[in-house]
Design a protein around this motif. Structure first.
Motif, PDB file in Angstrom:
ATOM      1  N   SER A  27       0.525  -1.429   0.195  1.00  0.00           N
ATOM      2  CA  SER A  27      -0.378   0.215  -0.030  1.00  0.00           C
ATOM      3  C   SER A  27       0.937   1.784  -0.437  1.00  0.00           C
ATOM      4  O   SER A  27       2.031   1.044   0.213  1.00  0.00           O
ATOM      5  N   GLY A  29       0.409   4.942   1.376  1.00  0.00           N
ATOM      6  CA  GLY A  29      -0.126   6.318   2.136  1.00  0.00           C
ATOM      7  C   GLY A  29      -0.166   7.472   2.408  1.00  0.00           C
ATOM      8  O   GLY A  29       1.245   8.018   2.194  1.00  0.00           O
ATOM      9  N   SER A  77     -11.835   0.071   6.099  1.00  0.00           N
ATOM     10  CA  SER A  77     -11.811  -0.150   4.607  1.00  0.00           C
ATOM     11  C   SER A  77     -12.683  -0.365   4.348  1.00  0.00           C
ATOM     12  O   SER A  77     -13.341  -1.196   4.489  1.00  0.00           O
ATOM     13  N   LYS A  79     -13.560  -1.832  -0.468  1.00  0.00           N
ATOM     14  CA  LYS A  79     -13.114  -2.077  -1.471  1.00  0.00           C
ATOM     15  C   LYS A  79     -13.296  -1.427  -2.100  1.00  0.00           C
ATOM     16  O   LYS A  79     -14.985  -0.852  -2.650  1.00  0.00           O
ATOM     17  N   VAL A  80     -13.294  -1.283  -3.470  1.00  0.00           N
ATOM     18  CA  VAL A  80     -13.120  -0.127  -5.145  1.00  0.00           C
ATOM     19  C   VAL A  80     -13.414  -1.280  -5.489  1.00  0.00           C
ATOM     20  O   VAL A  80     -12.860  -1.791  -6.498  1.00  0.00           O
ATOM     21  N   VAL A  85      -8.156  -3.623  -5.628  1.00  0.00           N
ATOM     22  CA  VAL A  85      -8.011  -2.583  -4.504  1.00  0.00           C
ATOM     23  C   VAL A  85      -8.534  -1.637  -3.101  1.00  0.00           C
ATOM     24  O   VAL A  85     -10.149  -1.709  -3.330  1.00  0.00           O
ATOM     25  N   ARG A  86      -8.167  -1.223  -2.034  1.00  0.00           N
ATOM     26  CA  ARG A  86      -9.014  -0.658  -0.960  1.00  0.00           C
ATOM     27  C   ARG A  86      -8.148   0.102  -0.833  1.00  0.00           C
ATOM     28  O   ARG A  86      -7.112   0.481  -1.135  1.00  0.00           O
ATOM     29  N   VAL A  87      -9.433   1.179  -0.191  1.00  0.00           N
ATOM     30  CA  VAL A  87      -9.333   2.177   0.528  1.00  0.00           C
ATOM     31  C   VAL A  87      -9.567   2.420   1.628  1.00  0.00           C
ATOM     32  O   VAL A  87     -10.220   1.490   2.513  1.00  0.00           O
ATOM     33  N   TRP A  89      -8.789   3.874   5.801  1.00  0.00           N
ATOM     34  CA  TRP A  89      -8.474   5.259   6.907  1.00  0.00           C
ATOM     35  C   TRP A  89      -8.366   5.063   8.384  1.00  0.00           C
ATOM     36  O   TRP A  89      -9.479   4.009   8.689  1.00  0.00           O
ATOM     37  N   TRP A  94      -4.098   7.824   5.836  1.00  0.00           N
ATOM     38  CA  TRP A  94      -5.414   7.126   4.837  1.00  0.00           C
ATOM     39  C   TRP A  94      -4.419   6.122   3.884  1.00  0.00           C
ATOM     40  O   TRP A  94      -3.146   6.188   4.654  1.00  0.00           O
ATOM     41  N   ARG A  95      -4.428   4.899   3.388  1.00  0.00           N
ATOM     42  CA  ARG A  95      -3.928   4.563   2.485  1.00  0.00           C
ATOM     43  C   ARG A  95      -4.632   3.655   1.240  1.00  0.00           C
ATOM     44  O   ARG A  95      -5.772   3.657   1.233  1.00  0.00           O
ATOM     45  N   ILE A  96      -4.057   3.944   0.147  1.00  0.00           N
ATOM     46  CA  ILE A  96      -4.426   2.592  -0.695  1.00  0.00           C
ATOM     47  C   ILE A  96      -3.391   1.598  -0.729  1.00  0.00           C
ATOM     48  O   ILE A  96      -2.224   1.736  -0.630  1.00  0.00           O
TER      49      ILE A  96
END
Length: 98
Positions: A27, A29, A77, A79-80, A85-87, A89, A94-96
């Motif tokens: 990730s 972030g 987190s 899922k996108v 991929v997950r976003v 907080w 934050w992280r991707i």
């Protein structure tokens, strides 16, 4: 510290009575890039990465959303789309990642 953390994790894994699965991810972030490997059993997980050793428990866990608490504090987190991929907080920012 590391030995204590691993001992607590081992007890949690045994108490969880679910298969242990290996995990890996990367990730980027607010604190920079991170790569990690670890293991997860049900809602309990432990990992080691470029930012240290972490352990946590998912309080809410669905296919698309997870909310957990662990050595890094509280985080969530999502899922996108349909991909890996997950976003996320949390207290650390934050992280991707995947």
């Amino acid at each position: 510290m590391m030995t204590r953390l691993l001992a607590v994790f081992a007890v949690l894994m045994l108490a969880n009575c679910q298969p242990v699965k290996p995990t890996a991810g990367a990730s980027v972030g607010s604190t920079g890039p991170d790569a990690r490997v670890g293991a997860k059993s049900g809602r309990v997980g432990v990992s080691a990465g470029t930012d240290g050793v972490n352990a946590g428990v998912n309080v809410v866990q669905t296919e698309n959303v997870s909310v957990g608490v662990g050595t890094g504090g509280v985080g969530a987190s999502a899922k996108v789309g349909n991909g890996p991929v997950r976003v996320g907080w949390g207290l650390g920012g934050w992280r991707i990642g995947i």
